[in-house]
Design a protein around this motif. Structure first.
Motif, PDB file in Angstrom:
ATOM      1  N   CYS A  37       0.836  -1.199   0.000  1.00  0.00           N
ATOM      2  CA  CYS A  37       0.000   0.000   0.000  1.00  0.00           C
ATOM      3  C   CYS A  37       0.878   1.260   0.000  1.00  0.00           C
ATOM      4  N   CYS A  77       0.169   3.104   3.792  1.00  0.00           N
ATOM      5  CA  CYS A  77       0.635   2.536   5.075  1.00  0.00           C
ATOM      6  C   CYS A  77       1.778   1.527   4.898  1.00  0.00           C
ATOM      7  N   CYS A 137      -6.911  -1.622   0.819  1.00  0.00           N
ATOM      8  CA  CYS A 137      -5.885  -1.978   1.791  1.00  0.00           C
ATOM      9  C   CYS A 137      -6.593  -2.378   3.082  1.00  0.00           C
ATOM     10  N   CYS A 177      -5.343   0.180   6.028  1.00  0.00           N
ATOM     11  CA  CYS A 177      -5.666   1.619   6.127  1.00  0.00           C
ATOM     12  C   CYS A 177      -6.888   2.034   5.318  1.00  0.00           C
TER      13      CYS A 177
HETATM   14 ZN   LIG Z   1      -2.724   0.823   3.505  1.00  0.00          ZN
END
Ligand SMILES: [Zn+2]
Length: 400
Positions: free
Chosen positions: A15, A18, A41, A44
């Motif tokens: 991601c 994050c 994700c 996050c």
């Molecule tokens: Zn993420």
């Protein structure tokens, strides 16, 4: 996580927000020529499309309600005024300052800035040579024909970085935002504009929102977190009434970057958003058949449609609207890119004054009120009907 819905899926990407290896497939866009799958994700909640090809084949203009929509590239021009107004609020435009314009397109922002700020100097980054040429030779402007990821600029060189509907195309937006932060002077400003996933929750969504050109799909929450993780301090937040755009002014004020952690509430929000989008869209695609029937009944009154883009394409493709019943198809902007849509020749607004239709249908969401005002001037006796009202009525009929 490998799910039965998307066999053969392997997680190879992390991601951008994050950095977790937690991307899960959640939605397959319709008519994707890149074979993209939208992922959420699981840590996050940032929505992102895979695979992340760093260079998309340059396809001809496609006017479509599907994922293949694109390459007409006129949308940024509509955002010039809001960017310039933000500059006016935050910068003395008569002073001497330097601007990095990321994704300059045909130079709408640059031209407006050159006019408004007599001493501004601009570095314009635009990789697409087909549109960059329209920025060539402008005064006080250095044109760099390259993707922003491949451009090495001097640290602390700019007072302003302007990035309009560009970040969603990038391979790694957090890395590019960090680079924008690096090239800004202390106290410098980032003016950032991006599509807003809030539109996915619209009652009247019918077009495929996850188009091939976009690899990242930001909510206000995920883009705010990405800006803050990169070290920016947000001084102007997006207007909550604008479902289509996320517009920020952010400052490099010495705050240190801090890694973004997990955000399970956003993960839940993103999953619900996709679920409601899929359900709304399916219902609205069905309702378009009923919209087409209502329009057919209006045809004897000589009907014009204003807006030949994504909504019109959806009306014909999903609603099976018979476009040959139209007296006129008007579009101010697409005319420059395509001459015909579904057998109808595109005409400019002046066509309305000439042919004086009895009814004008406005197939636009963001610009409906502006178009309605213009129609009222050009052909004051025509009845005006908005797409949002048509689809609303059709859903009531379908529900009855
Ligand atoms: Zn993420």
């Amino acid at each position: 996580m490998v799910t039965g819905l998307f066999p053969g899926h392997h997680m190879t990407d992390t991601c951008s927000l994050c950095n977790r290896d937690a991307l899960e497939p959640i939605y397959k866009p319709e008519k994707s020529t890149r074979g993209l799958t939208v992922h959420v994700c699981g840590s996050c909640g940032l929505l992102q499309s895979l695979p992340r090809a760093d260079r998309m084949e340059r396809l001809p203009a496609a006017v479509s309600g599907g994922a293949d929509w694109g390459n007409v590239r006129y949308g940024k021009g509509f955002r010039t005024r809001i960017a310039l107004d933000a500059l006016r609020r935050n910068v003395d435009l008569t002073s001497d300052f330097s601007v990095l314009d990321v994704g300059s397109n045909r130079g709408s922002f640059i031209r407006a800035l050159l006019d408004a700020a007599p001493h501004a100097n601009i570095s314009a980054v635009e990789p697409d040579e087909r549109v960059a040429s329209s920025c060539a030779g402008l005064p006080r402007t250095q044109l760099i024909e390259e993707r922003i990821e491949n451009v090495a600029l001097e640290t602390g060189r700019f007072d302003i970085v302007h990035s309009c509907h560009t970040i969603e195309h990038l391979i790694d937006p957090a890395r590019t935002l960090a680079d924008h932060h690096r090239v800004l002077k202390a106290g410098g400003l980032l003016i950032l504009d991006a599509p807003n996933t809030a539109l996915l929750a619209s009652d009247d969504i019918v077009e495929e929102w996850f188009i091939d050109k976009h690899l990242y799909h930001f909510s206000e929450r995920t883009l705010t977190r990405m800006l803050e993780a990169t070290g920016f301090t947000i001084i102007e937040h997006p207007d909550f009434k604008d479902r289509s755009n996320l517009f920020y002014v952010a400052c490099k004020d010495g705050r240190k970057p801090a890694a973004a952690g997990s955000d399970l509430q956003e993960v839940e929000y993103a999953r619900e958003l996709i679920a409601s989008y899929v359900a709304n869209r399916a219902r609205n695609m069905l309702a378009l058949t009923s919209v087409a029937a209502e329009l057919l009944s209006l045809a004897p009154r000589r009907m014009a449609i204003w807006g030949a883009g994504r909504l019109f394409d959806s009306l014909v493709t999903y609603g099976k609207f018979d476009a040959s019943t139209l007296t006129l198809l008007v579009d101010k902007h697409l005319q420059a890119h395509v001459s015909q849509r579904h057998g109808c020749t595109l005409v400019g607004p002046e066509g309305l004054a000439d042919s004086k239709p009895g009814v004008v249908i406005i197939m636009s969401r963001d610009f409906a009120s502006e178009i309605a005002a213009e129609v009222g001037k050009l052909t004051p006796n025509a009845e005006i009907i908005l797409y949002s009202d048509l689809i609303y009525r059709a859903r009531l009929r379908d529900a009855a």
